[in-house]
Design a protein around this motif. Structure first.
Motif, PDB file in Angstrom:
ATOM      1  N   HIS A  85       0.840  -1.205   0.000  1.00 32.87           N
ATOM      2  CA  HIS A  85       0.000   0.000   0.000  1.00 32.87           C
ATOM      3  C   HIS A  85       0.870   1.248   0.000  1.00 32.87           C
ATOM      4  CE1 HIS A  85       0.967   1.156   4.152  1.00 32.87           C
ATOM      5  NE2 HIS A  85       0.933  -0.134   4.446  1.00 32.87           N
ATOM      6  N   GLY A  86       0.241   2.407  -0.154  1.00 32.00           N
ATOM      7  CA  GLY A  86       0.909   3.693  -0.065  1.00 32.00           C
ATOM      8  C   GLY A  86       0.407   4.489   1.118  1.00 32.00           C
ATOM      9  N   PHE A  87       0.505   5.817   1.028  1.00 31.95           N
ATOM     10  CA  PHE A  87       0.068   6.685   2.120  1.00 31.95           C
ATOM     11  C   PHE A  87      -1.413   6.452   2.419  1.00 31.95           C
ATOM     12  CE2 PHE A  87       3.173  10.468   2.709  1.00 31.95           C
ATOM     13  CZ  PHE A  87       4.207   9.584   2.904  1.00 31.95           C
ATOM     14  N   SER A  88      -1.747   6.498   3.699  1.00 33.99           N
ATOM     15  CA  SER A  88      -3.105   6.305   4.225  1.00 33.99           C
ATOM     16  C   SER A  88      -3.591   4.864   4.117  1.00 33.99           C
ATOM     17  CB  SER A  88      -4.126   7.236   3.538  1.00 33.99           C
ATOM     18  OG  SER A  88      -3.755   8.585   3.699  1.00 33.99           O
ATOM     19  N   GLY A  89      -2.774   3.990   3.524  1.00 36.83           N
ATOM     20  CA  GLY A  89      -3.191   2.611   3.354  1.00 36.83           C
ATOM     21  C   GLY A  89      -2.780   1.743   4.522  1.00 36.83           C
ATOM     22  N   SER A  90      -3.120   0.455   4.433  1.00 36.90           N
ATOM     23  CA  SER A  90      -2.777  -0.514   5.465  1.00 36.90           C
ATOM     24  C   SER A  90      -2.783  -1.906   4.860  1.00 36.90           C
ATOM     25  CB  SER A  90      -3.785  -0.456   6.617  1.00 36.90           C
ATOM     26  OG  SER A  90      -5.033  -1.006   6.208  1.00 36.90           O
ATOM     27  N   PRO A  91      -2.112  -2.870   5.493  1.00 32.36           N
ATOM     28  CA  PRO A  91      -2.199  -4.253   5.017  1.00 32.36           C
ATOM     29  C   PRO A  91      -3.632  -4.774   5.011  1.00 32.36           C
ATOM     30  CG  PRO A  91      -0.359  -3.999   6.536  1.00 32.36           C
ATOM     31  CD  PRO A  91      -1.133  -2.715   6.594  1.00 32.36           C
ATOM     32  N   GLU A  92      -4.400  -4.389   6.037  1.00 31.59           N
ATOM     33  CA  GLU A  92      -5.774  -4.884   6.131  1.00 31.59           C
ATOM     34  C   GLU A  92      -6.643  -4.356   4.988  1.00 31.59           C
ATOM     35  OE1 GLU A  92      -3.782  -5.372   9.968  1.00 31.59           O
ATOM     36  OE2 GLU A  92      -3.949  -3.664   8.595  1.00 31.59           O
ATOM     37  N   ALA A  93      -6.470  -3.071   4.640  1.00 30.00           N
ATOM     38  CA  ALA A  93      -7.232  -2.523   3.508  1.00 30.00           C
ATOM     39  C   ALA A  93      -6.773  -3.149   2.201  1.00 30.00           C
ATOM     40  CB  ALA A  93      -7.072  -1.005   3.460  1.00 30.00           C
ATOM     41  N   THR A  94      -5.460  -3.365   2.055  1.00 25.68           N
ATOM     42  CA  THR A  94      -4.928  -4.012   0.856  1.00 25.68           C
ATOM     43  C   THR A  94      -5.536  -5.397   0.670  1.00 25.68           C
ATOM     44  OG1 THR A  94      -2.839  -2.842   1.182  1.00 25.68           O
ATOM     45  CG2 THR A  94      -2.789  -4.723  -0.310  1.00 25.68           C
ATOM     46  N   CYS A  95      -5.815  -6.065   1.785  1.00 28.20           N
ATOM     47  CA  CYS A  95      -6.313  -7.445   1.741  1.00 28.20           C
ATOM     48  C   CYS A  95      -7.823  -7.543   1.899  1.00 28.20           C
ATOM     49  CB  CYS A  95      -5.613  -8.275   2.811  1.00 28.20           C
ATOM     50  SG  CYS A  95      -3.847  -8.504   2.479  1.00 28.20           S
ATOM     51  N   GLY A  96      -8.533  -6.443   1.718  1.00 28.44           N
ATOM     52  CA  GLY A  96      -9.983  -6.491   1.615  1.00 28.44           C
ATOM     53  C   GLY A  96     -10.745  -6.600   2.911  1.00 28.44           C
ATOM     54  N   TYR A  97     -10.127  -6.235   4.042  1.00 28.37           N
ATOM     55  CA  TYR A  97     -10.835  -6.315   5.311  1.00 28.37           C
ATOM     56  C   TYR A  97     -11.668  -5.075   5.604  1.00 28.37           C
ATOM     57  CZ  TYR A  97      -8.758 -10.739   6.470  1.00 28.37           C
ATOM     58  OH  TYR A  97      -8.418 -12.059   6.459  1.00 28.37           O
ATOM     59  N   TYR A  98     -11.331  -3.962   5.011  1.00 25.80           N
ATOM     60  CA  TYR A  98     -12.171  -2.776   5.100  1.00 25.80           C
ATOM     61  C   TYR A  98     -11.780  -1.832   3.976  1.00 25.80           C
ATOM     62  CZ  TYR A  98      -8.164  -0.438   7.363  1.00 25.80           C
ATOM     63  OH  TYR A  98      -6.924   0.085   7.651  1.00 25.80           O
ATOM     64  N   GLU A  99     -12.652  -0.887   3.692  1.00 23.66           N
ATOM     65  CA  GLU A  99     -12.339   0.158   2.716  1.00 23.66           C
ATOM     66  C   GLU A  99     -12.894   1.472   3.216  1.00 23.66           C
ATOM     67  OE1 GLU A  99     -13.901   1.314  -1.623  1.00 23.66           O
ATOM     68  OE2 GLU A  99     -12.623  -0.480  -1.658  1.00 23.66           O
ATOM     69  N   LEU A 100     -12.009   2.430   3.429  1.00 25.45           N
ATOM     70  CA  LEU A 100     -12.379   3.788   3.780  1.00 25.45           C
ATOM     71  C   LEU A 100     -12.157   4.680   2.562  1.00 25.45           C
ATOM     72  CD1 LEU A 100     -10.515   3.937   7.224  1.00 25.45           C
ATOM     73  CD2 LEU A 100     -12.916   3.362   6.814  1.00 25.45           C
ATOM     74  N   GLU A 101     -12.601   5.906   2.648  1.00 25.73           N
ATOM     75  CA  GLU A 101     -12.406   6.823   1.525  1.00 25.73           C
ATOM     76  C   GLU A 101     -10.923   6.975   1.193  1.00 25.73           C
ATOM     77  OE1 GLU A 101     -13.378  11.460   0.239  1.00 25.73           O
ATOM     78  OE2 GLU A 101     -14.160  10.650   2.118  1.00 25.73           O
ATOM     79  N   GLU A 102     -10.082   7.039   2.250  1.00 26.87           N
ATOM     80  CA  GLU A 102      -8.658   7.247   2.016  1.00 26.87           C
ATOM     81  C   GLU A 102      -7.923   5.981   1.571  1.00 26.87           C
ATOM     82  OE1 GLU A 102      -9.202   7.091   6.585  1.00 26.87           O
ATOM     83  OE2 GLU A 102     -10.294   7.835   4.828  1.00 26.87           O
ATOM     84  N   THR A 103      -8.564   4.825   1.662  1.00 26.51           N
ATOM     85  CA  THR A 103      -7.923   3.584   1.201  1.00 26.51           C
ATOM     86  C   THR A 103      -8.556   3.035  -0.068  1.00 26.51           C
ATOM     87  OG1 THR A 103      -9.346   2.147   2.549  1.00 26.51           O
ATOM     88  CG2 THR A 103      -7.320   2.970   3.580  1.00 26.51           C
ATOM     89  N   ALA A 104      -9.563   3.738  -0.613  1.00 25.83           N
ATOM     90  CA  ALA A 104     -10.269   3.224  -1.797  1.00 25.83           C
ATOM     91  C   ALA A 104      -9.338   3.081  -2.990  1.00 25.83           C
ATOM     92  CB  ALA A 104     -11.436   4.144  -2.147  1.00 25.83           C
ATOM     93  N   TYR A 105      -8.239   3.871  -3.028  1.00 20.57           N
ATOM     94  CA  TYR A 105      -7.311   3.813  -4.157  1.00 20.57           C
ATOM     95  C   TYR A 105      -6.652   2.436  -4.290  1.00 20.57           C
ATOM     96  CZ  TYR A 105      -3.242   4.108  -1.018  1.00 20.57           C
ATOM     97  OH  TYR A 105      -2.297   3.841  -0.069  1.00 20.57           O
ATOM     98  N   LEU A 106      -6.651   1.661  -3.201  1.00 23.42           N
ATOM     99  CA  LEU A 106      -6.021   0.337  -3.221  1.00 23.42           C
ATOM    100  C   LEU A 106      -6.856  -0.707  -3.943  1.00 23.42           C
ATOM    101  CD1 LEU A 106      -4.790   0.302   0.481  1.00 23.42           C
ATOM    102  CD2 LEU A 106      -3.347   0.483  -1.553  1.00 23.42           C
ATOM    103  N   ARG A 107      -8.176  -0.511  -3.928  1.00 24.51           N
ATOM    104  CA  ARG A 107      -9.101  -1.441  -4.575  1.00 24.51           C
ATOM    105  C   ARG A 107      -8.862  -2.888  -4.143  1.00 24.51           C
ATOM    106  NH1 ARG A 107      -9.590   1.134 -10.755  1.00 24.51           N
ATOM    107  NH2 ARG A 107     -10.821   2.951 -10.110  1.00 24.51           N
ATOM    108  N   SER A 108      -8.476  -3.056  -2.866  1.00 26.74           N
ATOM    109  CA  SER A 108      -8.273  -4.395  -2.279  1.00 26.74           C
ATOM    110  C   SER A 108      -7.437  -5.287  -3.192  1.00 26.74           C
ATOM    111  CB  SER A 108      -9.622  -5.060  -1.991  1.00 26.74           C
ATOM    112  OG  SER A 108     -10.388  -4.296  -1.092  1.00 26.74           O
ATOM    113  N   PHE A 109      -6.358  -4.715  -3.767  1.00 23.43           N
ATOM    114  CA  PHE A 109      -5.659  -5.459  -4.810  1.00 23.43           C
ATOM    115  C   PHE A 109      -4.933  -6.687  -4.282  1.00 23.43           C
ATOM    116  CE2 PHE A 109      -2.108  -2.849  -3.411  1.00 23.43           C
ATOM    117  CZ  PHE A 109      -0.950  -3.507  -3.777  1.00 23.43           C
ATOM    118  N   GLY A 110      -4.589  -6.700  -2.995  1.00 17.44           N
ATOM    119  CA  GLY A 110      -3.981  -7.898  -2.429  1.00 17.44           C
ATOM    120  C   GLY A 110      -4.954  -9.058  -2.415  1.00 17.44           C
ATOM    121  N   LEU A 111      -6.182  -8.795  -1.988  1.00 20.19           N
ATOM    122  CA  LEU A 111      -7.219  -9.835  -2.006  1.00 20.19           C
ATOM    123  C   LEU A 111      -7.491 -10.294  -3.428  1.00 20.19           C
ATOM    124  CD1 LEU A 111      -9.409 -11.576  -0.735  1.00 20.19           C
ATOM    125  CD2 LEU A 111     -10.937  -9.574  -0.802  1.00 20.19           C
TER     126      LEU A 111
END
Length: 353
Positions: A125-151
């Motif tokens: 992930h990048g700024f404002s991201g997290s491993p959990e957001a990357t892996c589809g455990y939650y999505e906030l406005e600031e993590t939406a750019y990740l699109r759960s790509f790890g999952l």
């Protein structure tokens, strides 16, 4: 007006002239560093092995640029914590020792299918991201750019490790300033963490050791580029929303992007970097391994025209080695987000086989 007829306004005007003069002086020297960079490389294009050998000294100096990286200072004894499973995908939090008192933390996803050792991808992930957001455990406005790509990668059959990287400017600047006092940089520790992730993935029976890739966006794109350049065990790399003409991105004001000279991101400045390492030069350390650049037409962090300029230089290196199919620029309609279409297909081609 002073008693001797000297105006404070006149003194301030002279001061501002001096500031502008010094600023212009260093800007010219930064741009002139392109000639120094060219002399720092002695690439041998006669064969892939010859090329690898010829850039080995540059890789050693690249590691020095970061103040070195910690390697194998402590035993590989990870700690795990189970997470709720995604359908057909086991998940756990992992803490891996890197150096005395320091761990790399991340989320591991292991799909049940296909059976046997699988390719793996480090998903950063990048700024404002997290491993959990990357892996589809939650999505906030600031993590939406990740699109759960790890999952999404795990759903395609990859073992995925999503590490945590310090994801805001204050948390990066404080340790980086301390590191600078002892001729180190935060980036050296972070690249060392990524190398430790590779160590960990190679220890897992579910992972094919020769098929470990890296994909990251923004600050994660920097991690993908730098870690793959430093660690030749990374078999393929996707750099999203980061690769660009580094000189103007660092120092030039522009309506197309925010220059780092305008921010508090002092961790992006490395002693003497542009004397040897543009983004193309760093990617030249990944070559001849497969490398993909993902860029959005509406990205306001990195300007697409600069991405194209830098990519053309890198493409010429791959073409000179006769492996043009191993480097690709994927342009999509959209902003600073993971696209995950052509880039995923690229990973499939080189890691799934």
């Amino acid at each position: 007006m002073g008693t001797l007829g000297v105006s404070p306004d006149d003194a301030e005007a002279i001061r501002q002239e001096q500031v502008a003069e010094i600023d212009d002086y260093y800007s010219a020297l930064v741009y002139a560093a392109a000639e120094t960079r060219e002399r720092a490389w002695q690439q041998d294009f006669s064969s892939l092995d010859a090329y690898r050998r010829s850039v080995a000294p540059n890789r050693a100096r690249f590691l020095q640029l970061m103040g070195g990286v910690p390697r194998n200072a402590v035993p590989l004894e990870p700690r795990h914590q189970e997470l709720p499973e995604h359908p057909g995908i086991a998940a756990r939090r992992v803490w891996i020792p890197v150096d005395e008192g320091v761990h790399v933390y991340g989320v591991l996803l292991v799909p049940a299918a296909p059976a046997g050792p699988k390719p793996a991808v480090i998903a950063q992930h990048g700024f404002s991201g997290s491993p959990e957001a990357t892996c589809g455990y939650y999505e906030l406005e600031e993590t939406a750019y990740l699109r759960s790509f790890g999952l999404r990668l795990a759903e395609k059959g990859y073992v995925v490790f999503a590490p945590l990287v310090m994801n805001n400017t204050p948390d990066r600047s404080r340790p980086n300033r301390k590191a600078t006092l002892i001729a180190r940089q935060l980036m050296g520790l972070e690249v060392g963490k990524q190398m430790r992730v590779v160590d960990y993935l190679q220890s897992l029976p579910e992972v094919d050791n020769n098929r470990i890739g890296f994909m990251g966006i923004s600050q994660g794109g920097m991690m993908a580029l730098w870690a793959a350049a430093a660690d030749e065990r990374i078999a393929a790399c996707v750099c999203s929303g980061y690769f660009t003409n580094r000189t103007p991105k660092m120092i030039d004001l522009s309506p197309h992007y925010t220059s780092f000279i305008q921010t508090g991101d002092d961790d992006k400045f490395f002693w003497g970097q542009l004397n040897e390492f543009s983004d193309c030069d760093i990617a030249a350390l990944i070559c001849p391994r497969p490398f993909f650049v993902e860029a959005g037409t509406e990205d306001r962090v990195f300007w697409l025209e600069h991405v194209k300029e830098e990519f053309a230089q890198l493409q010429a290196i791959y073409e000179q080695l006769g492996i043009s199919e191993r480097v690709e620029l994927g342009i999509f309609e959209g902003p600073h987000v993971i696209h995950g279409v052509e880039s995923f297909a690229f990973l499939d081609r080189w890691l799934q086989g």
